[in-house]
Scaffold this active site. Sequence first.
Site, PDB file in Angstrom:
ATOM      1  N   ASP A  50     -36.646 -99.344   6.720  1.00  0.00           N
ATOM      2  CA  ASP A  50     -36.945 -98.151   5.941  1.00  0.00           C
ATOM      3  C   ASP A  50     -36.233 -96.975   6.578  1.00  0.00           C
ATOM      4  O   ASP A  50     -35.786 -97.054   7.732  1.00  0.00           O
ATOM      5  CB  ASP A  50     -38.460 -97.889   5.870  1.00  0.00           C
ATOM      6  CG  ASP A  50     -38.850 -97.255   4.534  1.00  0.00           C
ATOM      7  OD1 ASP A  50     -38.150 -96.313   4.087  1.00  0.00           O
ATOM      8  OD2 ASP A  50     -39.840 -97.692   3.920  1.00  0.00           O
ATOM      9  N   SER A 135     -38.502-102.511  -7.217  1.00  0.00           N
ATOM     10  CA  SER A 135     -38.298-101.095  -7.542  1.00  0.00           C
ATOM     11  C   SER A 135     -38.195-100.894  -9.054  1.00  0.00           C
ATOM     12  O   SER A 135     -37.392-101.530  -9.727  1.00  0.00           O
ATOM     13  CB  SER A 135     -37.011-100.592  -6.886  1.00  0.00           C
ATOM     14  OG  SER A 135     -36.981-100.888  -5.509  1.00  0.00           O
ATOM     15  N   ASP A 167     -47.711-108.339 -13.725  1.00  0.00           N
ATOM     16  CA  ASP A 167     -48.178-108.512 -15.103  1.00  0.00           C
ATOM     17  C   ASP A 167     -48.949-109.820 -15.259  1.00  0.00           C
ATOM     18  O   ASP A 167     -49.914-109.901 -16.024  1.00  0.00           O
ATOM     19  CB  ASP A 167     -46.980-108.507 -16.062  1.00  0.00           C
ATOM     20  CG  ASP A 167     -46.139-107.242 -15.927  1.00  0.00           C
ATOM     21  OD1 ASP A 167     -46.733-106.171 -15.701  1.00  0.00           O
ATOM     22  OD2 ASP A 167     -44.904-107.346 -16.025  1.00  0.00           O
ATOM     23  N   HIS A 194     -40.726-105.684 -17.877  1.00  0.00           N
ATOM     24  CA  HIS A 194     -41.748-105.211 -16.939  1.00  0.00           C
ATOM     25  C   HIS A 194     -42.023-103.723 -17.146  1.00  0.00           C
ATOM     26  O   HIS A 194     -42.051-102.937 -16.210  1.00  0.00           O
ATOM     27  CB  HIS A 194     -41.299-105.480 -15.502  1.00  0.00           C
ATOM     28  CG  HIS A 194     -42.306-105.105 -14.462  1.00  0.00           C
ATOM     29  ND1 HIS A 194     -43.585-105.625 -14.442  1.00  0.00           N
ATOM     30  CD2 HIS A 194     -42.223-104.262 -13.389  1.00  0.00           C
ATOM     31  CE1 HIS A 194     -44.247-105.119 -13.411  1.00  0.00           C
ATOM     32  NE2 HIS A 194     -43.449-104.279 -12.763  1.00  0.00           N
TER      33      HIS A 194
END
Length: 334
Positions: A50, A135, A167, A194
């Site tokens: 990160d 993402s 989902d 999505h």
Amino acid sequence: MFRRIATRQFSSSAANAYKVTVLGAAGGIGQPLSLLLKLNHKVTDLALYDLRLGAGVAADVSHIPTNSTVKGYGPEEDGLAKALTGADVVVIPAGVPRKPGMTRDDLFNTNASIVRDLAKAVADNAPNAAVAVISNPVNSTVPIVAEVLKSKGVYNPKKLFGVTTLDVLRSSRFLSEVAGTDPTQEVVSVVGGHSGITIVPLISQTNHKNLDKETYEALVHRIQFGGDEVVQAKAGAGSATLSMAQAGARFAGAILNGLAGEADVVEPSFVDSPLFKKEGIEFFSSKVTLGTEGVKTVHDLGELTNVETELVNTAKETLVKNIQKGIDFVKANP
């Protein structure tokens, strides 16, 4: 050294020892996702990247006594390249979360650039890795990754996935609440994409084909827009992170099971699909069987009701635009 250690620690072969890299490991999804991946026995080398706090998250989860090494990386000292080198699976939850009133598509301008740059790094340092994109908006970010990989000459359609598993999880949970059943026993295939109306749960293929119209419509709507419940409940402080982390860990685990040669590993995912290419839809989510090379089989949708056929047609209309948006972004912003 890593491979020798992995072989010693597991009775299975070194082929079942895998490096998994998380890009965006210090975020709301990345932290619990990293924790869950640390608990997966097939993950023997966990690399956490990160822009900040990657090393901190790695130090934290490294204390958990499972048979894997963990290392954190930041942008300094070529950290991104180091995190990716040798990766078998790359999971990308990096990006900004939704806020109240925002759709996944509203996130596009910010997250598109982030995903594009990470995809370039994947292409350069882990061209053979299976890439799982979390993402949002997935309907557009997956095509972005595909276009970048194509531009670098390393695109493998069998190894690029949009993670739609949340989902599936929501469908199992919400259906069980309506039907009064055990959610762990509810298996719902979710197809399309999505985001909102592109999410199509195939309730007719479950044991609950005869829901009344009002109940069915409310259930489908809740599955399609379940993320809004979390965004609103968190009152501007974030979106679905914990449930998404579970979904991401489940799908990454399925990829690993497939790579290990396990049989009948089937999960829905947003992939380069032959189902509707003649209609100009390059990517579509349906059940896929995962294997040692990634996608082994893309399954068709099976028998649909008239209502489900209409939902799929509506999803396709939006998907064409979402996919093209990702492609156009890379063309304009290489």
